[in-house]
Motif scaffolding. Structure first.
Motif, mmCIF file in Angstrom:
data_model
loop_
_atom_site.group_PDB
_atom_site.id
_atom_site.type_symbol
_atom_site.label_atom_id
_atom_site.label_comp_id
_atom_site.label_asym_id
_atom_site.label_seq_id
_atom_site.Cartn_x
_atom_site.Cartn_y
_atom_site.Cartn_z
ATOM 1 N N SER A 146 -7.060 4.321 -10.835
ATOM 2 C CA SER A 146 -7.630 4.322 -9.489
ATOM 3 C C SER A 146 -6.648 3.603 -8.579
ATOM 4 O O SER A 146 -5.837 2.790 -9.040
ATOM 5 C CB SER A 146 -8.984 3.598 -9.453
ATOM 6 N N ARG A 147 -6.713 3.893 -7.300
ATOM 7 C CA ARG A 147 -5.780 3.280 -6.354
ATOM 8 C C ARG A 147 -5.912 1.760 -6.340
ATOM 9 O O ARG A 147 -4.922 1.048 -6.417
ATOM 10 C CB ARG A 147 -6.020 3.852 -4.959
ATOM 11 N N SER A 148 -7.139 1.255 -6.280
ATOM 12 C CA SER A 148 -7.324 -0.202 -6.243
ATOM 13 C C SER A 148 -6.924 -0.838 -7.568
ATOM 14 O O SER A 148 -6.335 -1.915 -7.599
ATOM 15 C CB SER A 148 -8.769 -0.548 -5.890
ATOM 16 N N GLY A 149 -7.241 -0.161 -8.681
ATOM 17 C CA GLY A 149 -6.859 -0.694 -9.988
ATOM 18 C C GLY A 149 -5.351 -0.735 -10.155
ATOM 19 O O GLY A 149 -4.791 -1.701 -10.680
ATOM 20 N N ASP A 173 0.825 -1.213 0.000
ATOM 21 C CA ASP A 173 0.000 0.000 0.000
ATOM 22 C C ASP A 173 0.859 1.264 0.000
ATOM 23 O O ASP A 173 0.537 2.242 -0.663
ATOM 24 C CB ASP A 173 -0.966 0.006 1.185
ATOM 25 N N ARG A 191 -3.101 -0.937 -7.760
ATOM 26 C CA ARG A 191 -2.567 -1.978 -6.874
ATOM 27 C C ARG A 191 -2.687 -3.350 -7.526
ATOM 28 O O ARG A 191 -1.732 -4.117 -7.583
ATOM 29 C CB ARG A 191 -3.319 -1.957 -5.547
ATOM 30 N N GLY A 192 -3.882 -3.660 -8.051
ATOM 31 C CA GLY A 192 -4.110 -4.958 -8.682
ATOM 32 C C GLY A 192 -3.254 -5.160 -9.926
ATOM 33 O O GLY A 192 -2.665 -6.228 -10.117
#
Length: 193
Positions: free
Chosen positions: A68-71, A44, A73-74
């Protein structure tokens, strides 16, 4: 963040930024640490640092992106695991006086793997719901994207005097010795809709 030069080198009393390292250099350090040992650096925290670098390079008030932050990261974890490029798209729009919509798309690899972008499809959704598609939007034969590198592509909407709606540019390419497929999307609303 860039360094601030001393006051004697400022103009109009505003501090001047000293050149910062290239984007790829700033990101590669973080990604290489993650690649060597994913637990040595909290994922993170690494994603936050990469996102800060990207926002500094491509400010959201000037560039459209699907980031996006989650995108992020993945995509980053999958790229490190699979040894694949992680290609992001940042588009700057410009309104030409005749009303032609022009995009300058920066394709950026943050996974450290080279890619070849060989085709682009533009999809324009009109305000009335109709759709126009144009294929082979690359005027060059191929866009070569080096590891941790970037390449810019300019695209103009061929629909003159068009108003409103949205555009999605889908880039298609390959990476690695087995020519694995990659797809990168970038979309935005017309800036003068």
């Amino acid at each position: 963040m860039g360094l601030i030069a001393p006051n004697e080198s400022t103009r109009f009393g505003l501090p001047r930024r000293v050149d910062k390292p290239p984007l790829g250099e700033r990101i590669s350090t973080i990604v290489e640490q993650l690649r060597r040992d994913p637990h040595a650096l909290a994922i993170d925290g690494a994603v936050s640092r990469i996102q800060e670098v990207l926002v500094d390079e491509f400010p959201p008030d000037k560039f459209h992106s699907n980031l996006s932050r989650s995108g992020l990261r993945g995509q980053l974890l999958a790229g490190i695991r699979d040894g694949s490029p992680v290609v992001l798209a940042f588009a700057r729009t410009e309104k030409i006086p005749e009303g032609v919509w022009t995009w300058y798309v920066n394709l950026v690899d943050i996974g450290g793997v080279a890619a070849r972008i060989e085709d682009m499809v533009a999809t324009v959704k009109m305000p009335d719901g109709s759709v126009w598609r144009g294929q082979s939007g690359l005027w060059q034969n191929v866009l070569l994207l080096p590891p941790f590198g970037r390449v810019e592509h300019r695209w103009s909407c061929p629909l003159r005097w068009w108003r409103g709606g949205t555009v999605n540019l889908a880039y298609f390419g390959f990476y690695g010795p087995k020519d694995r497929l990659i797809t990168v999307h970038c979309s935005a609303v017309c800036p003068w809709a």
